[in-house]
Design an enzyme around this catalytic site. Sequence first.
Site, short mmCIF file in Angstrom:
data_model
loop_
_atom_site.label_atom_id
_atom_site.label_comp_id
_atom_site.label_asym_id
_atom_site.label_seq_id
_atom_site.Cartn_x
_atom_site.Cartn_y
_atom_site.Cartn_z
N GLY A 204 43.96 45.00 40.04
CA GLY A 204 44.08 43.57 39.74
C GLY A 204 45.11 43.31 38.67
O GLY A 204 46.05 44.09 38.48
N PRO A 206 46.83 42.76 34.89
CA PRO A 206 46.72 43.42 33.59
C PRO A 206 45.68 42.72 32.69
O PRO A 206 44.98 43.37 31.92
CB PRO A 206 48.13 43.30 33.02
N VAL A 208 42.80 41.22 33.44
CA VAL A 208 41.43 41.66 33.72
C VAL A 208 41.32 43.18 33.52
O VAL A 208 40.27 43.68 33.14
CB VAL A 208 40.99 41.22 35.14
N GLY A 209 42.42 43.88 33.74
CA GLY A 209 42.43 45.33 33.49
C GLY A 209 41.99 45.64 32.05
O GLY A 209 41.24 46.59 31.81
N GLU A 226 44.92 49.95 38.54
CA GLU A 226 46.07 49.67 39.41
C GLU A 226 46.47 48.23 39.16
O GLU A 226 45.79 47.31 39.63
CB GLU A 226 45.68 49.89 40.89
N CYS A 260 51.64 43.48 45.26
CA CYS A 260 51.89 44.00 43.90
C CYS A 260 53.20 44.78 43.82
O CYS A 260 53.81 44.84 42.76
CB CYS A 260 50.73 44.89 43.46
P1 NAD Z 1 42.25 39.77 39.20
O1 NAD Z 1 42.50 40.67 38.05
O2 NAD Z 1 42.13 38.31 38.95
O3 NAD Z 1 40.90 40.20 39.96
C1 NAD Z 1 40.63 41.55 40.33
C2 NAD Z 1 39.12 41.77 40.33
O4 NAD Z 1 38.61 41.49 39.04
C3 NAD Z 1 38.38 40.86 41.30
O5 NAD Z 1 37.37 41.61 41.92
C4 NAD Z 1 37.80 39.78 40.41
O6 NAD Z 1 36.57 39.28 40.88
C5 NAD Z 1 37.58 40.51 39.10
N1 NAD Z 1 37.74 39.61 37.93
C6 NAD Z 1 38.53 38.52 37.82
N2 NAD Z 1 38.41 37.97 36.58
C7 NAD Z 1 37.53 38.73 35.90
C8 NAD Z 1 36.97 38.68 34.59
N3 NAD Z 1 37.31 37.71 33.73
N4 NAD Z 1 36.08 39.62 34.24
C9 NAD Z 1 35.74 40.60 35.09
N5 NAD Z 1 36.21 40.69 36.35
C10 NAD Z 1 37.10 39.77 36.76
O7 NAD Z 1 43.42 40.07 40.26
P2 NAD Z 1 43.72 39.29 41.60
O8 NAD Z 1 44.26 37.95 41.29
O9 NAD Z 1 42.56 39.40 42.53
O10 NAD Z 1 44.89 40.20 42.23
C11 NAD Z 1 46.24 40.01 41.98
C12 NAD Z 1 46.74 40.98 40.95
O11 NAD Z 1 46.42 42.29 41.31
C13 NAD Z 1 48.24 40.96 40.77
O12 NAD Z 1 48.57 41.07 39.40
C14 NAD Z 1 48.71 42.19 41.49
O13 NAD Z 1 49.93 42.71 41.04
C15 NAD Z 1 47.58 43.12 41.23
N6 NAD Z 1 47.52 44.13 42.27
C16 NAD Z 1 47.81 45.41 41.94
C17 NAD Z 1 47.80 46.36 42.95
C18 NAD Z 1 48.12 47.79 42.67
O14 NAD Z 1 47.82 48.60 43.52
N7 NAD Z 1 48.68 48.14 41.53
C19 NAD Z 1 47.49 46.00 44.26
C20 NAD Z 1 47.20 44.68 44.52
C21 NAD Z 1 47.21 43.75 43.52
#
Ligand code: NAD
Length: 469
Positions: A204, A206, A208-209, A226, A260
């Site tokens: 997801g 950075p 939320v990471g 990731e 991504c």
């Molecule tokens: P996100 O970080 O918003 O959400 C990812 C996960 O985290 C989801 O399951 C979501 O429910 C959960 N989440 C969201 N907010 C949260 C919080 N405050 N506390 C705890 N959990 C939470 O990401 P997204 O919008 O779903 O995806 C898009 C992002 O992911 C982009 O930045 C993209 O570059 C990245 N991405 C990376 C890869 C990779 O392999 N490196 C692949 C796909 C997407």
Amino acid sequence: KRPGLAKDPGSESTPGMDPFADTLQRLREAFISGRTRPAEFRATQLKGLSCFLRENKQLLQEALAQDLHKAAFHSDISELIICQNEVDLALRNLCTWMKDEPVAKNLITQLDSTFIRREPFGLVLILSPWNYPLNLSLVPLVGALAAGNCVVLKPSEISKNTGKVLAKVLPRYLDQSCFAVVLGGPEETGQLLEHEFDYIFFTGTPRVGKIVMAAAAKHLTPVTLELGGKNPCYVDDNCDPQTVANRVAFFRCFNAGQTCVAPDYVLCSPEMQARLVPALQNAITRFYGDDPQSSPNLGRIISQKHFQRLRGLLSCGRVVIGGQSDESDLYIAPTVLVDVQETDPVMQEEIFGPILPIVNVRSLGQAIDFINRREKPLALYAFSNNSQVMNQMLDRTSSGNFVGNEGFTYMSLTSLPFGGVGKSGMGRYHGKFSFDTFSHHRACLLSHSGLEVLKNIRYPPYSDYTQKL
Ligand code: NAD
């Protein structure tokens, strides 16, 4: 609620109650019982996953179309086939991957047996995003199951149709005492993260990471992150503009730019820009017609929030291709921006939409400086017919992945590790790398109870040490 069932997608949890405690307790007990360790058990789970993919192909294609307007072909090549290949590879190689790995010995361990045992971590949490909701849930799952873990999968709440299929249908194909899908957004994920896991695999943003890593730190839980970022795409003057334009436009607009690893912005000279812009227009018209909004091959933006964000970015620089948007359809036209400044919002955040800014640089050195002044990207693309240019770009920059003269086709290779570096992530997976990620590498030495006479030298007292030799 019957033990082992995924949380009902529509169900409300009772206030004050921990909605996940029972599920996690059940999974942890199953792991401790040792049932996930044998190769036969792991193979049965992988075969179940394979059946799920084959028997529910149409259901999954429909869910992906509802969530992201993905054409069936698009879903096949970027989601279903990739998952199927990963399962097949793991099934073919499981016994080899599980074998203890003998390691070199030194003089004092000559008579011992020394090896690395790959053992499961235990209870694993997989958190996935919405942009490739099947691929990014199931590819890590293959690695986690192959490595003998119990798994909780939490798909994104935003790709809700795919999430529902995963929650309702997938558990029927897997051992429910060892595997669960739970649904929910940030709040539920926050509750989930209060629990202790043995490994967390997150894909997801950075932002939320950091939340995930902070929660994991409380329990000293190892993580793979990731993440995303801005992927530069350098175009050298010696390239054929139409070839570059075809490849860049295709990979920029794939999944409506919500990838991504998509090329995020182009770095090239003003002369190359003048040749590239008409070539990009030509490619976009060829792929999506004169009215891309009516093309069945162009995806839609996932949500109003992302649509508004992207529409705001259209005012950066000068639009030379596209620029149209339609809120009622969550449509953003394939767009190219020029005269973009480094300080413009479109150059500050990951675009994640079908918008391609072009930034002018005067030389290869200036392009390399531009890239190195920013966070290390997940992917770096370079287009050039000169191997010295390609090598310089490779030698003098850093990124999770590097690609010359192509887009993200390397994602289909299970032989390459996939992952970021720096702010674009930590850890790697795909193929055998997934199995290794979800396995603890246990260092083992098995000695003998005999031959004590040979070991005598190490014991104190050391005053008569020379006599012992
Ligand atoms: P996100 O970080 O918003 O959400 C990812 C996960 O985290 C989801 O399951 C979501 O429910 C959960 N989440 C969201 N907010 C949260 C919080 N405050 N506390 C705890 N959990 C939470 O990401 P997204 O919008 O779903 O995806 C898009 C992002 O992911 C982009 O930045 C993209 O570059 C990245 N991405 C990376 C890869 C990779 O392999 N490196 C692949 C796909 C997407």
